[in-house]
Motif scaffolding. Structure first.
Motif, PDB file in Angstrom:
ATOM      1  N   ASN A  70      39.015  43.869  57.516  1.00 55.41           N
ATOM      2  CA  ASN A  70      38.339  42.698  56.942  1.00 55.41           C
ATOM      3  C   ASN A  70      37.612  43.072  55.657  1.00 55.41           C
ATOM      4  OD1 ASN A  70      39.161  41.039  59.015  1.00 55.41           O
ATOM      5  ND2 ASN A  70      37.281  41.299  60.216  1.00 55.41           N
ATOM      6  N   TRP A  71      36.984  44.253  55.660  1.00 53.16           N
ATOM      7  CA  TRP A  71      36.218  44.728  54.511  1.00 53.16           C
ATOM      8  C   TRP A  71      37.123  44.880  53.296  1.00 53.16           C
ATOM      9  CZ3 TRP A  71      30.977  46.033  54.034  1.00 53.16           C
ATOM     10  CH2 TRP A  71      30.605  46.766  52.905  1.00 53.16           C
ATOM     11  N   GLU A  72      38.279  45.533  53.485  1.00 55.31           N
ATOM     12  CA  GLU A  72      39.206  45.737  52.376  1.00 55.31           C
ATOM     13  C   GLU A  72      39.759  44.413  51.864  1.00 55.31           C
ATOM     14  OE1 GLU A  72      39.575  48.383  50.790  1.00 55.31           O
ATOM     15  OE2 GLU A  72      38.569  49.766  52.159  1.00 55.31           O
ATOM     16  N   ALA A  73      40.045  43.485  52.783  1.00 54.10           N
ATOM     17  CA  ALA A  73      40.558  42.173  52.377  1.00 54.10           C
ATOM     18  C   ALA A  73      39.515  41.414  51.564  1.00 54.10           C
ATOM     19  CB  ALA A  73      40.963  41.371  53.613  1.00 54.10           C
ATOM     20  N   LEU A  74      38.265  41.491  52.000  1.00 50.52           N
ATOM     21  CA  LEU A  74      37.187  40.811  51.279  1.00 50.52           C
ATOM     22  C   LEU A  74      36.973  41.421  49.897  1.00 50.52           C
ATOM     23  CD1 LEU A  74      34.659  40.387  54.220  1.00 50.52           C
ATOM     24  CD2 LEU A  74      35.711  38.529  52.924  1.00 50.52           C
ATOM     25  N   LYS A  75      37.037  42.764  49.808  1.00 51.86           N
ATOM     26  CA  LYS A  75      36.872  43.418  48.512  1.00 51.86           C
ATOM     27  C   LYS A  75      38.001  43.033  47.563  1.00 51.86           C
ATOM     28  CE  LYS A  75      36.279  47.779  49.618  1.00 51.86           C
ATOM     29  NZ  LYS A  75      35.964  49.221  49.387  1.00 51.86           N
ATOM     30  N   ALA A  76      39.218  42.956  48.093  1.00 50.61           N
ATOM     31  CA  ALA A  76      40.353  42.587  47.262  1.00 50.61           C
ATOM     32  C   ALA A  76      40.191  41.154  46.743  1.00 50.61           C
ATOM     33  CB  ALA A  76      41.648  42.710  48.059  1.00 50.61           C
ATOM     34  N   GLU A  77      39.693  40.270  47.591  1.00 51.47           N
ATOM     35  CA  GLU A  77      39.481  38.881  47.184  1.00 51.47           C
ATOM     36  C   GLU A  77      38.378  38.800  46.127  1.00 51.47           C
ATOM     37  OE1 GLU A  77      40.012  34.895  46.807  1.00 51.47           O
ATOM     38  OE2 GLU A  77      41.275  36.359  47.867  1.00 51.47           O
ATOM     39  N   GLU A  78      37.317  39.597  46.317  1.00 52.37           N
ATOM     40  CA  GLU A  78      36.236  39.622  45.327  1.00 52.37           C
ATOM     41  C   GLU A  78      36.751  40.108  43.983  1.00 52.37           C
ATOM     42  OE1 GLU A  78      33.230  42.103  46.937  1.00 52.37           O
ATOM     43  OE2 GLU A  78      32.688  40.725  48.547  1.00 52.37           O
ATOM     44  N   LYS A  79      37.603  41.133  44.017  1.00 46.94           N
ATOM     45  CA  LYS A  79      38.152  41.684  42.780  1.00 46.94           C
ATOM     46  C   LYS A  79      38.995  40.643  42.062  1.00 46.94           C
ATOM     47  CE  LYS A  79      38.817  45.166  39.972  1.00 46.94           C
ATOM     48  NZ  LYS A  79      37.711  45.778  39.219  1.00 46.94           N
ATOM     49  N   LYS A  80      39.785  39.896  42.817  1.00 45.46           N
ATOM     50  CA  LYS A  80      40.637  38.861  42.226  1.00 45.46           C
ATOM     51  C   LYS A  80      39.788  37.776  41.571  1.00 45.46           C
ATOM     52  CE  LYS A  80      44.601  35.902  43.217  1.00 45.46           C
ATOM     53  NZ  LYS A  80      44.115  34.780  42.410  1.00 45.46           N
ATOM     54  N   LYS A  81      38.691  37.389  42.243  1.00 44.23           N
ATOM     55  CA  LYS A  81      37.810  36.375  41.684  1.00 44.23           C
ATOM     56  C   LYS A  81      37.165  36.866  40.390  1.00 44.23           C
ATOM     57  CE  LYS A  81      36.643  34.029  46.025  1.00 44.23           C
ATOM     58  NZ  LYS A  81      35.556  33.738  46.998  1.00 44.23           N
TER      59      LYS A  81
END
Length: 298
Positions: A117-128
């Motif tokens: 979940n942490w990695e998925a959230l970080k990836a989404e933050e990076k995309k934003k």
């Protein structure tokens, strides 16, 4: 007794006073670039205190590390970039946002699920962030790399650990540890093949297996050897990761172990008016074994 908040506020105010007119001349002349080396030094001193389980020392070292945060924040505030309040707000928001299984409705019952979940959230933050900066073209559906954000400035062992961990989280990993040992044998053999082209045997210019002499290696061969040794390190880092070990910490402990044993040898030789350079390789090896036995005794 003052509260934690009051103690923190006092530290912030002291840092501001040191940087203010009439404050400390040394603190006032520092910049982001001049403080960087101290940040790295303090980080390693924290790690050493943890390895030694020296809780009194760790208290001081954590304070020194916190000082780095206060220093950077004070300088940034003076230049109008951000304040310590912005740092704290961003930290608190990140902790809440990245723990939806605690502060939200997401379910995560195991550490592995939390990491995914942490990695998925970080990836989404990076995309934003990229979208906000116009880093992607309109209509571009390519997701940011799972390796994005792994800094090349960190120690190489730590960087290798983070890169391989990121890749493993999306399934690019060995299914079992035996595959890693097979890879280690493969990389070792490749290095041995390259060593056949060495123009000078290391034993001829040094003393024994760990001779200090450096053979003259052609640049092209040196580059190939560096590649192969790097591959060996990367496999070893993956073995450590597979076993949930920190390779940086493991190597630090081995470094300290080597230092203790070698210094024991030096002390033994010094008592007889000699140093390592005056001892034969057989004698040094015998002393090394004695040093190991000394450590193994209860």
């Amino acid at each position: 007794m003052s509260t934690t908040g009051e103690r923190f506020k006092r530290a912030v105010e002291i840092m501001a006073r040191l940087r203010a007119p009439g404050g400390c001349p040394w603190d006032r002349e520092q910049s982001f670039d001049t403080i960087k080396p101290y940040t790295l030094e303090e980080t390693y001193e924290v790690l050493e205190a943890i390895d030694n389980r020296d809780w009194k020392e760790l208290t001081g070292e954590l304070g020194d590390l916190l000082l780095q945060v206060l220093f950077y924040s004070q300088m940034a505030g003076e230049e109008g970039h951000f304040s310590i309040d912005d740092v704290l707000d961003r930290l608190a928001n990140k902790l809440v946002d990245r723990h939806p299984h605690v502060f939200g409705e997401v379910k995560a019952d195991t550490p592995a699920e939390v990491l995914r979940n942490w990695e998925a959230l970080k990836a989404e933050e990076k995309k934003k962030e990229l979208d906000a900066m116009g880093g992607e073209k309109a209509g571009d559906t390519d997701a940011p790399s799972v390796l994005a954000g792994v800094s090349s400035k960190m120690p190489a062992l730590l960087e290798a650990h983070k890169l391989s961990s990121r890749a493993a989280h999306v399934g690019f990993d060995w299914p079992e540890i035996e595959g890693l040992f097979s890879k280690l044998e493969e990389e070792t053999q490749e290095l041995r093949e390259e060593l056949k082209d060495l123009p000078v045997k290391r034993e001829a210019v040094g003393r024994g297996i760990a001779g200090s002499g450096k053979p003259q290696v052609p640049a092209e061969l040196r580059e190939r050897l560096e590649d192969e040794v790097g591959d060996l390190f990367f496999v070893l880092v993956n073995i450590a990761r597979y076993l949930s070990l920190d390779p940086e910490s493991a190597l630090r402990k081995t470094n300290r172990k080597f230092k203790r044993r070698f210094q024991w040898m030096e002390e033994h030789l010094r008592a007889n008016g000699r140093g390592p350079a005056q001892a034969s390789m057989d004698e040094l090896e015998d002393l090394w074994q004695q040093a190991k036995q000394q450590e193994s005794r209860p």
